[in-house]
Enzyme design. Structure first.
Site, PDB file in Angstrom:
ATOM      1  N   ASN A  80       5.955   7.269  -0.957  1.00 37.49           N
ATOM      2  CA  ASN A  80       4.771   7.584  -1.761  1.00 37.49           C
ATOM      3  C   ASN A  80       4.779   9.088  -1.976  1.00 37.49           C
ATOM      4  OD1 ASN A  80       2.288   8.000  -2.875  1.00 37.49           O
ATOM      5  ND2 ASN A  80       1.095   7.303  -1.087  1.00 37.49           N
ATOM      6  N   LYS A 126       2.954  10.852  -3.781  1.00 37.72           N
ATOM      7  CA  LYS A 126       1.613  11.412  -4.028  1.00 37.72           C
ATOM      8  C   LYS A 126       1.686  12.379  -5.232  1.00 37.72           C
ATOM      9  CE  LYS A 126       0.489  10.421   0.717  1.00 37.72           C
ATOM     10  NZ  LYS A 126      -0.297  10.699   1.920  1.00 37.72           N
ATOM     11  N   HIS A 146      -4.900   2.770  -1.320  1.00 39.95           N
ATOM     12  CA  HIS A 146      -4.511   3.844  -0.400  1.00 39.95           C
ATOM     13  C   HIS A 146      -5.770   4.553   0.092  1.00 39.95           C
ATOM     14  CE1 HIS A 146      -2.770   7.527   1.171  1.00 39.95           C
ATOM     15  NE2 HIS A 146      -1.623   6.879   1.227  1.00 39.95           N
ATOM     16  N   GLU A 151      -6.442   7.557   0.478  1.00 42.91           N
ATOM     17  CA  GLU A 151      -6.854   8.711  -0.338  1.00 42.91           C
ATOM     18  C   GLU A 151      -7.644   8.253  -1.563  1.00 42.91           C
ATOM     19  OE1 GLU A 151      -2.944  10.468  -0.562  1.00 42.91           O
ATOM     20  OE2 GLU A 151      -3.071  10.929   1.572  1.00 42.91           O
ATOM     21  N   GLU A 182      -1.984   1.824   7.386  1.00 45.77           N
ATOM     22  CA  GLU A 182      -1.932   3.283   7.466  1.00 45.77           C
ATOM     23  C   GLU A 182      -3.214   3.774   8.139  1.00 45.77           C
ATOM     24  OE1 GLU A 182       0.920   4.977   4.273  1.00 45.77           O
ATOM     25  OE2 GLU A 182      -1.060   4.855   3.416  1.00 45.77           O
ATOM     26  N   GLY A 232      -0.538  12.409   7.137  1.00 43.83           N
ATOM     27  CA  GLY A 232      -0.367  13.831   6.855  1.00 43.83           C
ATOM     28  C   GLY A 232      -0.841  14.745   7.975  1.00 43.83           C
ATOM     29  N   SER A 272       2.661   9.723   9.079  1.00 46.94           N
ATOM     30  CA  SER A 272       3.514  10.684   9.782  1.00 46.94           C
ATOM     31  C   SER A 272       4.802  10.065  10.325  1.00 46.94           C
ATOM     32  CB  SER A 272       2.725  11.383  10.899  1.00 46.94           C
ATOM     33  OG  SER A 272       1.635  12.111  10.344  1.00 46.94           O
TER      34      SER A 272
HETATM   35  P1  13P Z   1       2.493  10.932   5.615  1.00 51.03           P
HETATM   36  O1  13P Z   1       3.817  10.220   5.857  1.00 51.03           O
HETATM   37  O2  13P Z   1       2.634  12.237   4.942  1.00 51.03           O
HETATM   38  O3  13P Z   1       1.642  10.945   6.819  1.00 51.03           O
HETATM   39  O4  13P Z   1       1.712  10.008   4.521  1.00 51.03           O
HETATM   40  C1  13P Z   1       1.602   8.639   4.737  1.00 51.03           C
HETATM   41  C2  13P Z   1       1.040   8.027   3.511  1.00 51.03           C
HETATM   42  O5  13P Z   1      -0.101   8.252   3.165  1.00 51.03           O
HETATM   43  C3  13P Z   1       1.923   7.158   2.716  1.00 51.03           C
HETATM   44  O6  13P Z   1       1.197   6.439   1.766  1.00 51.03           O
END
Ligand code: 13P
Length: 248
Positions: free
Chosen positions: A9, A11, A94, A96, A165, A171, A210
């Site tokens: 992803n 982003k 997601h 976010e 997740e 992150g 992560s």
């Molecule tokens: P990170 O791997 O940066 O923690 O992000 C995970 C994520 O949100 C994947 O959709």
């Protein structure tokens, strides 16, 4: 036997140049990866990534879609448009999107129905916040998100991928321990089993939060973890390939 899948992803990252480098670097190494590999760039990079992965085993996904099919919805992108751009997958719900863009369970459900109808494979994201975990509500939250999206669907659950997740691990550099992740993955499979036992065994459940080359193998070694949804580490060719190899 469920085949592992690793999705990157990306982003809201990358430029035309960096996206080209990343996608072609991954395609060049595809022979070393035995899991399914999916790249999810932003909408405006879909076409160029589609061109780069064409003819390889790497597949394309989007990070979101509209819950409408067409019309006066400024700024939205429909599932049919994603398919035309070469997408096979779409990430939905997601954290976010849920927290920063106020997406509700009902929005995720509408998008998921449209994706399934159009033949796109949804990667349905679920996961609890740190506060919800500390209150002992992780399972309840994940169950609510799953059932809101998937209950009473006419369409086969086999065409859905779930990504667990934990919001507190995204992150942040904090990762769920393999045991913590496995416990929720097993719980997710049991919730899916209430919808269909046979399909619950077939649905792939990815872990995200992560994941790095250094922890991937241990996480993917758990019996109910079928691969990963990778954020930061998916932006580096070597790290992403190492993670895909750990899943294979
Ligand atoms: P990170 O791997 O940066 O923690 O992000 C995970 C994520 O949100 C994947 O959709």
């Amino acid at each position: 036997m469920r085949k592992s899948l690793v999705a990157g992803n990306w982003k809201m990252n990358g430029s035309n140049g960096t996206v080209d480098q990343l996608a072609s670097g991954i395609v060049k190494n595809q022979a070393d990866m035995t899991c399914d590999v999916v790249l999810c760039p932003v909408f405006v990079h879909l076409d160029r990534v589609s061109g780069i992965i064409d003819g390889s085993s790497v597949e394309l996904g989007a990070q979101n879609c509209s819950d409408k099919t067409s019309g006066a919805f400024t700024g939205e992108v429909s599932v049919e448009m994603l398919k035309e751009s070469g997408c096979k997958y779409v990430i939905l719900g997601h954290s976010e999107r849920r927290t920063l863009f106020s997406e509700q369970d009902s929005d995720v459900r509408n998008k998921l129905s449209l994706a399934l109808e159009s033949g796109l494979m949804p990667i349905l994201c679920v996961g609890e916040t740190l506060e919800e975990r500390e209150l002992g509500n992780a399972e309840e939250v994940v169950q609510r998100q799953l059932l809101a999206a998937l209950s009473d669907l006419d369409l086969s659950l086999e065409s859905v991928i779930v990504a667990y997740e934990p919001v507190w691990a995204i992150g942040t550099g904090l990762t769920a321990t393999p045991e913590q992740a496995q416990a929720i993955h097993s719980f997710i499979r049991s919730v899916l089993g209430e919808l269909s036992e046979e399909l619950a065994q077939k649905v792939r459940i990815l872990y995200g939060g992560s994941v790095k080359p250094g922890n991937a193998q241990e996480i993917f070694g758990q019996p109910d973890i079928d691969g990963g949804l990778i954020g930061g580490a998916a932006l580096n060719v070597d790290d992403f390939i190492a993670i895909c190899q750990a899943a294979g």
